[in-house]
Design a protein around this motif. Structure first.
Motif, PDB file in Angstrom:
ATOM      1  N   UNK A 163      -6.533   7.404   7.610  1.00 40.61           N
ATOM      2  CA  UNK A 163      -7.839   7.850   8.105  1.00 40.61           C
ATOM      3  C   UNK A 163      -8.761   6.652   8.350  1.00 40.61           C
ATOM      4  N   UNK A 164      -8.382   5.489   7.801  1.00 42.56           N
ATOM      5  CA  UNK A 164      -9.180   4.290   8.022  1.00 42.56           C
ATOM      6  C   UNK A 164      -9.057   3.853   9.474  1.00 42.56           C
ATOM      7  N   UNK A 165     -10.164   3.402  10.072  1.00 42.15           N
ATOM      8  CA  UNK A 165     -10.096   2.923  11.455  1.00 42.15           C
ATOM      9  C   UNK A 165      -9.248   1.656  11.562  1.00 42.15           C
ATOM     10  N   UNK A 166      -8.805   1.358  12.773  1.00 35.41           N
ATOM     11  CA  UNK A 166      -8.059   0.120  13.021  1.00 35.41           C
ATOM     12  C   UNK A 166      -8.965  -1.057  12.682  1.00 35.41           C
ATOM     13  N   UNK A 167      -8.389  -2.119  12.176  1.00 34.71           N
ATOM     14  CA  UNK A 167      -9.166  -3.302  11.852  1.00 34.71           C
ATOM     15  C   UNK A 167      -9.721  -3.317  10.437  1.00 34.71           C
ATOM     16  N   UNK A 168      -9.404  -2.295   9.641  1.00 39.93           N
ATOM     17  CA  UNK A 168      -9.855  -2.257   8.252  1.00 39.93           C
ATOM     18  C   UNK A 168      -8.713  -2.731   7.367  1.00 39.93           C
ATOM     19  N   UNK A 169      -9.006  -3.730   6.550  1.00 39.02           N
ATOM     20  CA  UNK A 169      -8.004  -4.245   5.611  1.00 39.02           C
ATOM     21  C   UNK A 169      -8.572  -4.113   4.209  1.00 39.02           C
ATOM     22  N   UNK A 170      -7.884  -3.325   3.380  1.00 35.44           N
ATOM     23  CA  UNK A 170      -8.334  -3.123   2.010  1.00 35.44           C
ATOM     24  C   UNK A 170      -8.191  -4.416   1.220  1.00 35.44           C
ATOM     25  N   UNK A 171      -9.178  -4.674   0.340  1.00 28.11           N
ATOM     26  CA  UNK A 171      -9.159  -5.876  -0.488  1.00 28.11           C
ATOM     27  C   UNK A 171      -8.977  -5.544  -1.971  1.00 28.11           C
TER      28      UNK A 171
END
Length: 187
Positions: A163-171
């Motif tokens: 569900x996260x948009x493209x370009x989101x990287x979890x930290x």
């Protein structure tokens, strides 16, 4: 004496018929939540989806906080869409760095209340979970069922991450006091 034997035979057949009428898997009990019940709602599941969709309008480092109600409702919707799932009636508590999921587990042999304790982490920008422990009450957890549960839970977490948009990287991830907090970089 003959009446007593007739009475015992009648009672036995009554019990036998009652047992046959119940049919289905054997209910074996198991752990019950130590916290107040979480109400499942479409609104809470949508709230979670909306939080992720709102990341489209941001850049840089962001923090998203997910509540027990949102995660429980999201997982309940996903499980309801999988009629062959062994899990139902989830209650997800976010406490002490752990995801504690109570649910009903149904197999062809038994139905049990279960507590599945998960450790969540961010690995290579993805959310993953491993089962720390599983308690089905008096029933030992078969390895194949444990593997299936791990797969089901990770699939649901992946559907959440999708569900996260493209370009989101979890930290990072933090779990405490009824909230799961994700930190991510949005490009």
């Amino acid at each position: 004496m003959k009446n007593k034997r007739l009475l015992i035979t009648g009672a036995f057949f009554t019990l036998l018929l009652a047992a046959l009428a119940c049919g289905g898997p054997l209910a074996v009990g198991g752990p019950t939540p130590e916290y107040d019940p979480i109400v499942v709602s479409t609104e809470s599941a949508e709230s979670l989806t909306d939080k992720f969709e709102s990341l489209n309008a941001t850049t840089g480092e962001v923090t998203v906080s997910i509540t027990e109600s949102e995660l429980t409702s999201f997982i309940a919707e996903k499980l309801a869409a999988q009629p062959d799932s062994t899990l139902s009636n989830p209650q997800v508590y976010l406490r002490d760095g752990k995801i504690k999921m109570y649910a009903t587990v149904t197999t062809s042999s038994f139905t049990a209340n279960a507590l599945i304790v998960l450790n969540a982490a961010v690995v290579d920008g993805q959310l993953t979970a491993t089962i720390e422990s599983a308690d089905f009450g008096p029933v030992p957890v078969p390895n194949d069922l444990l593997a299936s549960l791990t797969s089901t839970i990770n699939d649901n977490l992946l559907s959440l991450a999708n569900k996260l948009p493209a370009g989101v990287r979890l930290k990072s991830i933090s779990i405490a006091d009824g909230n799961l907090t994700l930190t991510a970089d949005v490009k």
